[in-house]
Design a protein around this motif. Structure first.
Motif, PDB file in Angstrom:
ATOM      1  N   UNK A  47       0.843  -1.194   0.000  1.00  0.00           N
ATOM      2  CA  UNK A  47       0.000   0.000   0.000  1.00  0.00           C
ATOM      3  C   UNK A  47       0.877   1.244   0.000  1.00  0.00           C
ATOM      4  N   UNK A  48       0.841   2.020  -1.087  1.00  0.00           N
ATOM      5  CA  UNK A  48       1.527   3.307  -1.118  1.00  0.00           C
ATOM      6  C   UNK A  48       0.631   4.344  -0.448  1.00  0.00           C
ATOM      7  N   UNK A  49       1.241   5.204   0.384  1.00  0.00           N
ATOM      8  CA  UNK A  49       0.459   6.222   1.079  1.00  0.00           C
ATOM      9  C   UNK A  49       1.285   7.492   1.231  1.00  0.00           C
ATOM     10  N   UNK A  50       0.607   8.613   1.316  1.00  0.00           N
ATOM     11  CA  UNK A  50       1.241   9.894   1.599  1.00  0.00           C
ATOM     12  C   UNK A  50       0.286  10.734   2.436  1.00  0.00           C
ATOM     13  N   UNK A  51       0.732  11.948   2.835  1.00  0.00           N
ATOM     14  CA  UNK A  51      -0.067  12.728   3.777  1.00  0.00           C
ATOM     15  C   UNK A  51      -0.045  14.214   3.527  1.00  0.00           C
ATOM     16  N   UNK A  52      -0.593  14.671   2.390  1.00  0.00           N
ATOM     17  CA  UNK A  52      -0.587  16.095   2.033  1.00  0.00           C
ATOM     18  C   UNK A  52      -1.871  16.775   2.492  1.00  0.00           C
ATOM     19  N   UNK A  53      -1.758  17.669   3.485  1.00  0.00           N
ATOM     20  CA  UNK A  53      -2.955  18.286   4.058  1.00  0.00           C
ATOM     21  C   UNK A  53      -3.620  19.277   3.111  1.00  0.00           C
ATOM     22  N   UNK A  54      -2.935  19.654   2.036  1.00  0.00           N
ATOM     23  CA  UNK A  54      -3.546  20.573   1.075  1.00  0.00           C
ATOM     24  C   UNK A  54      -4.628  19.902   0.242  1.00  0.00           C
ATOM     25  N   UNK A  55      -4.650  18.574   0.199  1.00  0.00           N
ATOM     26  CA  UNK A  55      -5.576  17.882  -0.701  1.00  0.00           C
ATOM     27  C   UNK A  55      -7.035  18.086  -0.308  1.00  0.00           C
ATOM     28  N   UNK A  56      -7.318  18.240   0.977  1.00  0.00           N
ATOM     29  CA  UNK A  56      -8.703  18.447   1.391  1.00  0.00           C
ATOM     30  C   UNK A  56      -9.279  19.702   0.747  1.00  0.00           C
ATOM     31  N   UNK A  57      -8.431  20.669   0.472  1.00  0.00           N
ATOM     32  CA  UNK A  57      -8.873  21.944  -0.079  1.00  0.00           C
ATOM     33  C   UNK A  57      -8.711  21.993  -1.597  1.00  0.00           C
ATOM     34  N   UNK A  58      -8.409  20.881  -2.217  1.00  0.00           N
ATOM     35  CA  UNK A  58      -8.223  20.804  -3.669  1.00  0.00           C
ATOM     36  C   UNK A  58      -8.924  19.557  -4.193  1.00  0.00           C
TER      37      UNK A  58
END
Length: 329
Positions: free
Chosen positions: A83-94
């Motif tokens: 499972x590839x995962x990342x954590x960009x908090x900007x995505x919620x707003x895009x």
């Protein structure tokens, strides 16, 4: 080291998408240490919010990911950690920019972390001060600048993205969660409420693993990550964290350079760059200070509540969960 091309795109993908200061770093770190997860080499690539990939045909989109995104952030991928995962908090707003993710990974899943804006927004302000994006030391004063900043005024020169300074818009969690649900589908989203993370982190973690189809790894350490941080000298902090554009490629930290460096060139840091990075780290360590205690006066609390109460009521309906204790005055 030469560029590593992915001959095929791994099939499983997940994102911790925000909101900021809501436990996303803790959730990301827990996942990064799970034996079934390959987590991105930079916790927050912001790749899909920085680049609008919606207009690319499928073949070009996949090629762009195989040539840049995957080797840049997942060069350490192992089939043993599928499972590839990342954590960009900007995505919620895009939310609209998540569509390319679904074209490549139709079974992609998203973790949305949420928190009472009365606690989240001052914490975000404190974090932006530490990073150098904010220069107004008092949250009440920064809140009063919302109108000016919405018109493009009073924006610090060191701020990379002025949208983070629109605290009222960042705090409209109901609005952004509804939009995110509508774009990616409610069934693809796991909502992690900070109240649950604080009260029963083990229970929340295991529900998240179940949502991601990951086995329980027996984790028992749920210490919070990335607590608030302070600094001694503001101008020095901004110089080190947000150096002027003319020298940013040279003075900026490793994560910034990883996002931008050419992947087809050997990575051989010069002795001068190594010395600069060592000096930068020493200065950042010297400049550290305990984070100041956050205290909001009654007038500011009332203003935040009046601004966001309707949105939080909407979020309560979206989640079918009573959040009436949020925004307490």
């Amino acid at each position: 080291m030469p560029i590593h091309h992915f001959d095929a795109i791994p099939q499983r993908f997940a994102c911790v998408v925000g909101a900021p200061r809501c436990g996303t770093t803790s959730l990301s770190n827990y996942l990064a240490e799970h034996p079934g997860v390959t987590f991105s080499s930079v916790k927050e690539p912001h790749f899909f919010s920085r680049y609008d990939l919606n207009g690319l045909p499928d073949a070009e989109l996949r090629q762009a990911l195989q040539n840049d995104y995957l080797p840049r952030y997942f060069g350490h991928y192992s089939a043993d950690r599928p499972l590839m995962a990342e954590g960009s908090v900007s995505y919620l707003y895009a939310a609209e920019q998540m569509k390319p993710i679904l074209r490549v990974w139709p079974e992609a899943k998203f973790i949305i972390a949420l928190r009472d804006p009365m606690a989240m927004l001052p914490s975000l302000h404190q974090r932006l001060l530490y990073l150098g994006d904010e220069v107004v030391p008092d949250f009440a004063s920064a809140w009063r600048l919302l109108g000016e900043r919405a018109r493009g005024r009073q924006i610090p020169r060191s701020c990379l993205d002025p949208r983070w300074l629109q605290y009222d818009e960042i705090g409209r969690l109901g609005k952004h969660v509804e939009r995110f649900f509508s774009v990616v589908g409610r069934e693809r989203c796991f909502v992690a409420v900070y109240d649950d993370l604080a009260q029963d982190p083990a229970g929340l973690y295991r529900r998240m693993l179940d949502f991601l189809d990951l086995p329980d790894d027996g984790r028992t350490d749920f210490a919070a990550r990335r607590a608030g941080q302070g600094f001694k000298v503001g101008w020095l902090q901004r110089l080190l964290k947000r150096p002027p554009m003319a020298v940013r490629g040279f003075m900026a930290g490793e994560k910034y350079r990883l996002r931008l460096k050419p992947l087809d060139k050997p990575e051989r840091p010069s002795p001068l760059l190594t010395a600069v990075m060592s000096g930068r780290k020493a200065l950042l360590d010297w400049n550290k200070a305990p984070a100041p205690k956050i205290a909001l006066d009654a007038a500011l609390r009332r203003d935040i509540r009046e601004t966001l109460a309707e949105d939080i009521a909407h979020l309560s309906r979206l989640l079918d969960r009573d959040l009436g204790h949020w925004l307490a005055v």
